[in-house]
Design a protein around this motif. Structure first.
Motif, PDB file in Angstrom:
ATOM      1  N   ASP A 150       0.837  -1.209   0.000  1.00 42.57           N
ATOM      2  CA  ASP A 150       0.000   0.000   0.000  1.00 42.57           C
ATOM      3  C   ASP A 150       0.873   1.260   0.000  1.00 42.57           C
ATOM      4  OD1 ASP A 150       0.760  -0.412   2.671  1.00 42.57           O
ATOM      5  OD2 ASP A 150      -1.277  -0.256   3.481  1.00 42.57           O
ATOM      6  N   GLY A 151       1.985   1.246   0.728  1.00 44.56           N
ATOM      7  CA  GLY A 151       2.893   2.391   0.700  1.00 44.56           C
ATOM      8  C   GLY A 151       3.410   2.650  -0.711  1.00 44.56           C
ATOM      9  N   ASP A 178      -1.420  -5.185  -0.663  1.00 48.67           N
ATOM     10  CA  ASP A 178      -1.218  -5.494   0.751  1.00 48.67           C
ATOM     11  C   ASP A 178      -1.586  -4.261   1.575  1.00 48.67           C
ATOM     12  OD1 ASP A 178      -0.397  -6.478   3.188  1.00 48.67           O
ATOM     13  OD2 ASP A 178       1.740  -6.159   2.810  1.00 48.67           O
ATOM     14  N   ASN A 180      -1.827  -2.975   4.661  1.00 45.17           N
ATOM     15  CA  ASN A 180      -1.500  -3.141   6.079  1.00 45.17           C
ATOM     16  C   ASN A 180      -1.359  -1.799   6.797  1.00 45.17           C
ATOM     17  OD1 ASN A 180       0.957  -2.221   5.178  1.00 45.17           O
ATOM     18  ND2 ASN A 180       2.074  -4.129   5.549  1.00 45.17           N
ATOM     19  N   ILE A 182       0.812   0.392   6.845  1.00 50.70           N
ATOM     20  CA  ILE A 182       2.134   0.890   7.267  1.00 50.70           C
ATOM     21  C   ILE A 182       3.090   0.956   6.083  1.00 50.70           C
ATOM     22  CG2 ILE A 182       1.943  -0.047   9.609  1.00 50.70           C
ATOM     23  CD1 ILE A 182       4.322  -2.018   8.478  1.00 50.70           C
ATOM     24  N   GLN A 183       4.081   1.785   6.201  1.00 52.31           N
ATOM     25  CA  GLN A 183       5.200   1.794   5.275  1.00 52.31           C
ATOM     26  C   GLN A 183       6.442   2.162   6.069  1.00 52.31           C
ATOM     27  OE1 GLN A 183       2.925   5.146   3.142  1.00 52.31           O
ATOM     28  NE2 GLN A 183       5.010   5.377   2.375  1.00 52.31           N
TER      29      GLN A 183
HETATM   30 MG   LIG Z   1       2.339  -1.386   3.701  1.00 54.35          MG
END
Ligand SMILES: [Mg+2]
Length: 286
Positions: A150-151, A178, A180, A182-183
């Motif tokens: 996603d990042g 994905d 989630n 976070i990155q």
């Molecule tokens: Mg991520």
């Protein structure tokens, strides 16, 4: 290879154990998303993907393009489990001269289709392959899966490829995102807000599904639906828990690029081994 959901859950557990040991041994690498993606990779390699590990260039194979290449440990652990190379190779992760580098390298590893590293490239690579399959090979039976973080959606070339795939109605692309949250530097919405991802992808002309990325039946049915959509590319937004299976890592972006020490690795693997026993018991009961 098509295993039952119970057996795939056992494979995901083994993949997680191997990911932890590989990272512990390497002393560097990416824990959070590798653990978060284990259920998806187990379902891909043990139910969804068409491949032969002893014949990596099989002309009828599906493609898997890993755009978020830093998740290499989960790819390698799944590929070892699928028989592409010996499991003992996993302990050479990131070592000089090893086939298993920090990012997957095409040619070095049988069954790896593209070299990754620069984030954002995978969807363009997947779109090019999908275009060839659809318009030059006229082959409706091969699919191009691509894994995106996603990042990574911060990268502009993702959206260029999204427009291209829409323009050419590449119904053979299945992009699994994905999600989630976070990155490397923090929460995705703090670093660069992604907003409503479903609406974003839909506005780019894609068919979109949202699933629990740890639910093997949902992963399976969403891919089956994506394959049935032939007139537009498909995005599956898979909500995952970063670091899944290692309780002290879960949801914490600081584990994006950090690895467990020996004690932490033993703690996680012992917990996973306990889960493995119950998963086996449950599978026997079916
Ligand atoms: Mg991520």
């Amino acid at each position: 290879m098509r295993l039952s959901s119970d057996r795939i859950a056992i494979k995901a557990n083994i993949i997680r154990q191997n990911v932890v040991r590989m990272l512990e041994c390497a002393g560097s690498g990416h824990s959070a998303s590798s653990l978060g993606l284990a259920d998806i990779y187990a379902t891909l390699y043990f139910k969804l993907l068409n491949y032969r590990s002893n014949e990596p260039d099989l002309s009828s194979r599906d493609y898997l393009i890993v755009s978020n290449g830093h998740t290499a440990p989960v790819l390698y652990a799944a590929m070892a489990e699928a028989g592409y190379f010996d499991r003992s190779e996993l302990y050479n992760l990131r070592k000089l001269g090893s086939i298993l580098q920090g990012h997957p390298e095409r040619v070095m590893i049988p069954g790896v289709e593209t070299t990754s590293g620069p984030l954002g490239s995978g969807l363009s690579q997947a779109s090019g392959i999908a275009y060839v399959l659809q318009y030059l090979d006229y082959n409706p039976h091969r699919f191009v899966y691509t894994m995106l973080g996603d990042g990574e959606l911060n990268e502009g070339n993702i959206w260029e490829a999204a427009m291209f795939a829409n323009k050419y109605k590449l119904g053979n692309i299945i992009a699994i995102i994905d999600r989630n949250n976070i990155q490397i530097d923090g929460q995705t919405e703090d670093v660069m807000p992604l907003g409503n991802l479903r609406e974003k992808w839909e506005s780019f002309g894609w068919h979109v599904q949202e699933i629990d990325g740890h639910n093997i039946d949902e992963i399976t049915s969403s891919v089956e639906m994506a394959k049935a959509i032939t007139n537009k590319p498909s995005a599956i937004i898979a909500y995952t828990i970063s670091g899944k299976g290692a309780d002290f890592m879960e949801y914490d972006y600081k584990w994006h690029g950090k690895v467990p020490d020996n004690q932490q690795a033993d703690y996680i693997v012992n917990k996973l081994k306990a889960d493995y026993k119950s998963l086996q018991q449950e599978a026997k009961d079916v």
